[in-house]
Design a protein around this motif. Structure first.
Motif, PDB file in Angstrom:
ATOM      1  N   GLY A  41       0.782  -1.227   0.000  1.00  0.00           N
ATOM      2  CA  GLY A  41       0.000   0.000   0.000  1.00  0.00           C
ATOM      3  C   GLY A  41       0.813   1.276   0.000  1.00  0.00           C
ATOM      4  N   ALA A  42       2.157   1.189   0.023  1.00  0.00           N
ATOM      5  CA  ALA A  42       2.977   2.393  -0.114  1.00  0.00           C
ATOM      6  C   ALA A  42       2.700   3.019  -1.476  1.00  0.00           C
ATOM      7  N   THR A  43       2.854   4.337  -1.577  1.00  0.00           N
ATOM      8  CA  THR A  43       2.390   5.056  -2.759  1.00  0.00           C
ATOM      9  C   THR A  43       3.519   5.800  -3.455  1.00  0.00           C
ATOM     10  N   VAL A  44       3.507   5.770  -4.776  1.00  0.00           N
ATOM     11  CA  VAL A  44       4.393   6.595  -5.598  1.00  0.00           C
ATOM     12  C   VAL A  44       3.531   7.657  -6.272  1.00  0.00           C
ATOM     13  N   VAL A  45       3.831   8.930  -6.006  1.00  0.00           N
ATOM     14  CA  VAL A  45       3.036  10.059  -6.499  1.00  0.00           C
ATOM     15  C   VAL A  45       3.860  10.863  -7.498  1.00  0.00           C
ATOM     16  N   PRO A  67       3.293  10.086 -20.158  1.00  0.00           N
ATOM     17  CA  PRO A  67       3.891  10.584 -21.395  1.00  0.00           C
ATOM     18  C   PRO A  67       5.382  10.886 -21.202  1.00  0.00           C
ATOM     19  N   LYS A  68       6.113  10.883 -22.273  1.00  0.00           N
ATOM     20  CA  LYS A  68       7.543  11.195 -22.248  1.00  0.00           C
ATOM     21  C   LYS A  68       7.757  12.558 -21.617  1.00  0.00           C
ATOM     22  N   GLY A  69       8.783  12.664 -20.746  1.00  0.00           N
ATOM     23  CA  GLY A  69       9.063  13.942 -20.111  1.00  0.00           C
ATOM     24  C   GLY A  69       9.848  13.767 -18.822  1.00  0.00           C
ATOM     25  N   SER A  70      10.057  14.869 -18.119  1.00  0.00           N
ATOM     26  CA  SER A  70      10.768  14.867 -16.848  1.00  0.00           C
ATOM     27  C   SER A  70       9.760  14.974 -15.712  1.00  0.00           C
ATOM     28  N   TYR A  71       9.965  14.182 -14.659  1.00  0.00           N
ATOM     29  CA  TYR A  71       9.011  14.141 -13.546  1.00  0.00           C
ATOM     30  C   TYR A  71       9.747  14.044 -12.218  1.00  0.00           C
ATOM     31  N   THR A  72       9.052  14.512 -11.193  1.00  0.00           N
ATOM     32  CA  THR A  72       9.513  14.349  -9.814  1.00  0.00           C
ATOM     33  C   THR A  72       8.587  13.350  -9.133  1.00  0.00           C
ATOM     34  N   LEU A  73       9.153  12.241  -8.666  1.00  0.00           N
ATOM     35  CA  LEU A  73       8.373  11.179  -8.025  1.00  0.00           C
ATOM     36  C   LEU A  73       8.586  11.231  -6.518  1.00  0.00           C
ATOM     37  N   LYS A  74       7.519  10.971  -5.794  1.00  0.00           N
ATOM     38  CA  LYS A  74       7.599  10.911  -4.334  1.00  0.00           C
ATOM     39  C   LYS A  74       7.127   9.550  -3.854  1.00  0.00           C
ATOM     40  N   GLY A  75       7.970   8.863  -3.086  1.00  0.00           N
ATOM     41  CA  GLY A  75       7.588   7.607  -2.459  1.00  0.00           C
ATOM     42  C   GLY A  75       7.146   7.876  -1.031  1.00  0.00           C
ATOM     43  N   THR A  76       5.914   7.497  -0.690  1.00  0.00           N
ATOM     44  CA  THR A  76       5.372   7.820   0.636  1.00  0.00           C
ATOM     45  C   THR A  76       4.738   6.592   1.278  1.00  0.00           C
ATOM     46  N   TYR A  77       4.822   6.552   2.591  1.00  0.00           N
ATOM     47  CA  TYR A  77       4.171   5.515   3.388  1.00  0.00           C
ATOM     48  C   TYR A  77       4.074   6.051   4.808  1.00  0.00           C
ATOM     49  N   ILE A  78       2.896   5.941   5.392  1.00  0.00           N
ATOM     50  CA  ILE A  78       2.684   6.500   6.716  1.00  0.00           C
ATOM     51  C   ILE A  78       3.643   5.862   7.715  1.00  0.00           C
ATOM     52  N   GLY A  79       4.309   6.737   8.495  1.00  0.00           N
ATOM     53  CA  GLY A  79       5.281   6.265   9.468  1.00  0.00           C
ATOM     54  C   GLY A  79       6.689   6.197   8.905  1.00  0.00           C
ATOM     55  N   TYR A  80       6.839   6.538   7.590  1.00  0.00           N
ATOM     56  CA  TYR A  80       8.142   6.497   6.942  1.00  0.00           C
ATOM     57  C   TYR A  80       8.466   7.869   6.371  1.00  0.00           C
ATOM     58  N   GLU A  81       9.770   8.164   6.259  1.00  0.00           N
ATOM     59  CA  GLU A  81      10.190   9.438   5.698  1.00  0.00           C
ATOM     60  C   GLU A  81       9.952   9.441   4.186  1.00  0.00           C
ATOM     61  N   GLU A  82       9.449  10.556   3.696  1.00  0.00           N
ATOM     62  CA  GLU A  82       9.168  10.694   2.269  1.00  0.00           C
ATOM     63  C   GLU A  82      10.471  10.730   1.468  1.00  0.00           C
ATOM     64  N   MET A  83      10.468  10.088   0.304  1.00  0.00           N
ATOM     65  CA  MET A  83      11.647  10.059  -0.558  1.00  0.00           C
ATOM     66  C   MET A  83      11.280  10.642  -1.923  1.00  0.00           C
ATOM     67  N   THR A  84      12.171  11.440  -2.490  1.00  0.00           N
ATOM     68  CA  THR A  84      11.927  12.087  -3.780  1.00  0.00           C
ATOM     69  C   THR A  84      12.983  11.656  -4.792  1.00  0.00           C
ATOM     70  N   LYS A  85      12.523  11.389  -6.018  1.00  0.00           N
ATOM     71  CA  LYS A  85      13.437  11.040  -7.113  1.00  0.00           C
ATOM     72  C   LYS A  85      13.011  11.790  -8.369  1.00  0.00           C
TER      73      LYS A  85
END
Length: 769
Positions: A41-45, A67-85
Motif C-alpha cells: 500500500g505504499a504510494t508513488v506520487v 507521457p515522455k518527459g521529466s518528472y519528480t516522483l515521491k515515495g510515501t508511506y505513513i510512518g516512513y520518511e518521504e523520498m523524492t526522485k
C-alpha cells in the motif's frame, strides 16, 4: 474548399500526434530500508500531475504509465520518511524504493495509507490495520490481538466476552473468510476464543473488507480478513519477543543470503498448565496452546521471487483421562511472484489448509470420542495488468479440493465401522476478472465478475431429507461427480469526489458460500462442525447494496465516514427445535432452511495524528431470519442481532517514554431464547420454549486501560513494559444465564447469571535486538 481541406488536414494531424504521444512505464517495488520487507500500500506520487499516483499491491509492486518527459516522483508511506526522485522518462524505467522508518508519534492509528486515501479510493467498508499500533491497545491477558482490534470497528461485532469470533454486517461467524498468507483458517481462536491464532510478532499486514470485496475474493458471504506474514529481515539478524503473565513469545529473523533471501520464525506458548500442576488437585490438568509461524523467501532474480510459509497451532484442554479437547490448524503456502514486464505481474500459489479437532470423555466403563476435520488443497493463479495510470486489471482462477469429515459422538468401547462417518469430497472452482478505472479526476469505479462452482464428489452416500424426514439417498462411487452448483457473482463500486475533502461512494456485491459451520452456541467452539453444500444444503447467497459519505477535516487530521447497507440472504441454515448435532446419525436431518436480511448504519470518526489519536465507532443495525418450521414462519432476530454497538478508542503519547491507551465498549445484549414456561415430567422440571431468539441478554459495557513504557535504547537492544487492566471498573457482564427451580419454592424459577471476568490485570515485558 482547398483552405477547408488544409484546416481539416491540420486538425487530423494534430489529433494523431496527440494520440500518438509517446508513453513509457515506471515500475518497481517499495521496501523497508532496514529490513527489506515489501511495503503493502505504499504510494508513488507524480508531483507534476495532481491525483496521479499508484499504491503498491499486496506484494509491493507498482506500475505508472506517463507521457515522455521529466518528472519528480515521491515515495510515501505513513510512518516512513518521504523520498523524492527526479527522472527523465524517455524509456521504460525500473525504479525500486527503500523507505526509511521515521518517528511514529504522529502515525495513523489504523490505516497505513496516504492521507486522503479514504476520499480518493473506490473501496468501501475496508480498513487496514497498523500492526504497530495494535500493540498499544489494552486487551485481555495483555496479548496483542488482530481479531480483538477489528471488533472495535463499525459493522464488526464481537461474538462475546473474550471471544475471537466476530460478526460482520449481520453475517454469522462462519461467513468471514479469514486468510493467512492466502490460506483459509477455519478456527482462528485459541483457548476457547480468549486468544486468536494470529501472533502479532509474525504479522506484517491485515485488512478487513466488509462485504464489498473485489472479485478475486470469494467463498464467504460477509467479509474478508486478509492477513499477511512478514518475510523476515534480509539485511541483519534480529530477535524479538515478550514475556507475559499467561504466555510468552519469541521471533527470530534474518538473511539466509544477504539481500537475496531471508527467513522468519515466530513461536508462542501459554503456560497456565505449569502453574496448575503445582497443585495436587490439578496435577493431571492440561490447559495450554502453542503456535508456530515460519516463512522464507528467495529472490531468483530481480523479477522473480519464491516464498514458502506455514502456520502450525494446537490447543489442549483436559482433565486426566476423564475429559479432553484437542484442536488446531495447519496451513502452508508456496508462492511464486513474477514481474513479467513493467505492466504485467503474476502470482502463482499452491495452498494447503487443515483443521481438525478431537473431543474425548470417559465415565465408568465407557469412553466417547468425537472427531472432525476439514482439509483443503488449493491452486491459485492471478495476473495483474496496468495498461495506464488510470486503469488496472486483475484476473485469474483458483481450484480447491475439499475433504470434509463431519463429527459424530462414538462410544469407543463398542464402536464399529458403521459408527465412523465417511469423509465427503468436493471441488470448488472459480474464475474472476476485476477492473479499477478512473473515468475522470472526480469519478472512478471498480467492477468485476466472479464465476464459481461447487461439485459434489463421490465416495460416500448422501441422504435427502424433507423437514428432517429421509425421502431418498444418492450413492456416489469414487471419482464420480454428483450435483454441481454454478453461481455468477457481479461486483460493482463507484466513487464520486465532491471536493478535495469529501466523496460519495456506492457499491453492490453478490457473494456465495458453500462451506457452513454448524454450532449450537452463540460463539465459536472447537467442536463446531463444518459441512459443505450437498443435495440438501444449497449455497448461501448474499446481495449487498451500500452507500457511504466520506469527509476529512483539518488538513486530513480527522476522518469521518457514514455508511449504510442492506443485505439480502438466501439459503440460510438453522436448527429445528430440539436439534442435537453431536449425536444425530446425519446432521443434515436436523437442519431447516430459509432466508435472511440485515441492514444498518455505520459511523466512524478518527483522529489520525498528534499526541492524541483514536476513533469512535457506532453501528445501528438489525439482523433477521425467516426459516420455514421456526417461529411459525415469521421473521425472528438472528442470534448475532444487536441494535446498538459503540466503541471509543484513545491513545495518548505522554512523553517519549510513556504512552497511554484505553477503550470503552457498549453493545445491546445478544438475542437469545429464554424459556416461557415449565412443566414437570417424572419429578423433573422441563422448560418450555416458544418464540426463537425473542429475549435479550443484559446490555454489555466495559472499560480497558493500558500504559506502555519504552526503556532507553541501548545499541540494538530495545525493551518495553506494557501494563493493562481489562474491565477497569469491574462490571460483571453476563456470559450465560441459566434457569433452575428456586430451592425455597420449586414453583418459582430462578435465573442464574455466570460472569467470566471482573478485573484482569496483566504485565508484559517486550524485547527486541
Amino acid at each position: 474548399m482547398a483552405k477547408l481541406k488544409f484546416i481539416v488536414f491540420c486538425v487530423l494531424m494534430s489529433s494523431f500526434k496527440l494520440f500518438a504521444q509517446e508513453k513509457f512505464t515506471i515500475s518497481g517495488t517499495l521496501r523497508d530500508k532496514a529490513s527489506g520487507e515489501e511495503l503493502i500500500g505504499a504510494t508513488v506520487v507524480v508531483k507534476e500531475i495532481p491525483n496521479t499516483g499508484k499504491a503498491a499491491n499486496e506484494y509491493g509492486f507498482y506500475s505508472i504509465t506517463l507521457p515522455k518527459g521529466s518528472y519528480t516522483l515521491k515515495g510515501t508511506y505513513i510512518g516512513y520518511e518521504e523520498m523524492t526522485k527526479t527522472v527523465n522518462l524517455d524509456k521504460n524505467l525500473k525504479i525500486d524504493w527503500e523507505l526509511e522508518s521515521g518517528k511514529m508519534l504522529e502515525a495513523v492509528v489504523i490505516k497505513a495509507t496516504k492521507e486522503d486515501d479514504n476520499i480518493t479510493k473506490t473501496s468501501m467498508g475496508t480498513e487496514k490495520l497498523d500492526i504497530k499500533e495494535i500493540a498499544k491497545l489494552p486487551v485481555i491477558f495483555g496479548e496483542k490481538d488482530v481479531l480483538k482490534t477489528i471488533q472495535l470497528l463499525p459493522g464488526v461485532k464481537t461474538a462475546g466476552e473474550g471471544n475471537s469470533g466476530f460478526f460482520v454486517r449481520g453475517g454469522a461467524a462462519d461467513q468471514n473468510l479469514i486468510l493467512l498468507d492466502e490460506a483459509p483458517v477455519y478456527n482462528a481462536s485459541h483457548l476457547l476464543g480468549f486468544f486468536s491464532t494470529f501472533n502479532s510478532d509474525a504479522i506484517k499486514d491485515a485488512t478487513i473488507i466488509k462485504g464489498n470485496s473485489p472479485a478475486n475474493f470469494g467463498g464467504r458471504l460477509s467479509s474478508v480478513l486478509d492477513v499477511r506474514m512478514r518475510e523476515g529481515n534480509d539485511k541483519a539478524f534480529q530477535t524479538s519477543g515478550g514475556i507475559g503473565v499467561i504466555s510468552s513469545r519469541l521471533a527470530i529473523e534474518g538473511p539466509i543470503q544477504k539481500e537475496k533471501s531471508s527467513f522468519m520464525i515466530s513461536g508462542r506458548r501459554t503456560y497456565a498448565d505449569v502453574f496448575l500442576k503445582a497443585s495436587p488437585d490439578f496435577s493431571d490438568t492440561q490447559l495450554y496452546f502453542y503456535d508456530l509461524n515460519a516463512k522464507a523467501n528467495y529472490r531468483i532474480n530481480e523479477n522473480n521471487r519464491v516464498y514458502v510459509s506455514g502456520y502450525f497451532g494446537r490447543d489442549r484442554l483436559g482433565f486426566g483421562d476423564a475429559f479432553g479437547i484437542d484442536w488446531g490448524n495447519k496451513t502452508g503456502t508456496l508462492r511464486w511472484n513474477s514481474i513479467i514486464n513493467s505492466k504485467w505481474f503474476s502470482n502463482t500459489s499452491l495452498i494447503y489448509s487443515d483443521y481438525s479437532y478431537e473431543f474425548k470423555v470417559s465415565g465408568g466403563d465407557n469412553s466417547f470420542v468425537n472427531q472432525s476435520k476439514i482439509k483443503d488443497w488449493n491452486l491459485k493463479q492471478e495476473f495483474q495488468f496496468f495498461p495506464s495510470t488510470k486503469n488496472s486489471w486483475r484476473f485469474g482462477f483458483n481450484s480447491i479440493r475439499h475433504t470434509i469429515t463431519p463429527g459424530s459422538l462414538i462410544n469407543e468401547t463398542n464402536a464399529n465401522e458403521n459408527d465412523i462417518k465417511e469423509g465427503r469430497n468436493a471441488l470448488e472452482n472459480a474464475v474472476y476478472v476485476q477492473n479499477t478505472y478512473s473515468v475522470s479526476p472526480k469519478f472512478s469505479m471498480d467492477y468485476g465478475l466472479r464465476l464459481s462452482s461447487w461439485s459434489i464428489l463421490g465416495g460416500t452416500t448422501y441422504n435427502i431429507y424433507d423437514r428432517g424426514v429421509k425421502t431418498d439417498s444418492v450413492v456416489l462411487a469414487d471419482g464420480a461427480f454428483g450435483k454441481t452448483y454454478f453461481n455468477v457473482e457481479p461486483r460493482l463500486a463507484f466513487n464520486f469526489i465532491l471536493n478535495e475533502k469529501s466523496s460519495l461512494k456506492a457499491g453492490y456485491a453478490r457473494n456465495t458460500q458453500n462451506l457452513h459451520l454448524l454450532s449450537n452456541s452463540t460463539s465459536s467452539n472447537p467442536t463446531d462442525q463444518w459441512v459443505g453444500s450437498s443435495y440438501n444444503i444449497k449455497p448461501g447467497i448474499s446481495d449487498q447494496v451500500s452507500l457511504g459519505y466520506f469527509r476529512n477535516f483539518a488538513e486530513n487530521k480527522y476522518e469521518f465516514s457514514a455508511e449504510t447497507y442492506y443485505k439480502s440472504l438466501q439459503n440460510q441454515i438453522d436448527y429445528k427445535n430440539g436439534a442435537d448435532i453431536q449425536t444425530a446419525p446425519d446432521v443434515e436431518s436436523e437442519l431447516l432452511y430459509g432466508k435472511g436480511r440485515a441492514y444498518g448504519l455505520e459511523l466512524l470518526l478518527k483522529k489520525k495524528s498528534g499526541k492524541f489519536t483514536g476513533w469512535v465507532s457506532y453501528t445501528l443495525s438489525k439482523t433477521e431470519r425467516q426459516i420455514d418450521g421456526i417461529n411459525e414462519g415469521n421473521w425472528y432476530s438472528a442470534r448475532q442481532d444487536r441494535t446498538h454497538d459503540l466503541a471509543i478508542v484513545g491513545m495518548y503519547q505522554l512523553s517519549t517514554r510513556w504512552s497511554l491507551s484505553g477503550n470503552f465498549i457498549f453493545y445491546t445484549g445478544d438475542a437469545v431464547t429464554f424459556p416461557s414456561g415449565k412443566y414437570e415430567v417424572a419429578g423433573n422440571t422441563a422448560f418450555y420454549y416458544t418464540e426463537r431468539n425473542a429475549s435479550r441478554m443484559p446490555n454489555y459495557h466495559r472499560l480497558d486501560v493500558s500504559a506502555t513504557y519504552e526503556n532507553p535504547r541501548k545499541g540494538r537492544y530495545q525493551t518495553s513494559w506494557n501494563f493493562s487492566l481489562y474491565n477497569a471498573y469491574g462490571r460483571q457482564n453476563a456470559y450465560t444465564i441459566n434457569f433452575e427451580d428456586d430451592e425455597n419454592d420449586p414453583s418459582r424459577t430462578r435465573a442464574v447469571q455466570t460472569s467470566l471476568f471482573r478485573w484482569v490485570p496483566s504485565v508484559t515485558y517486550n524485547f527486541k535486538f
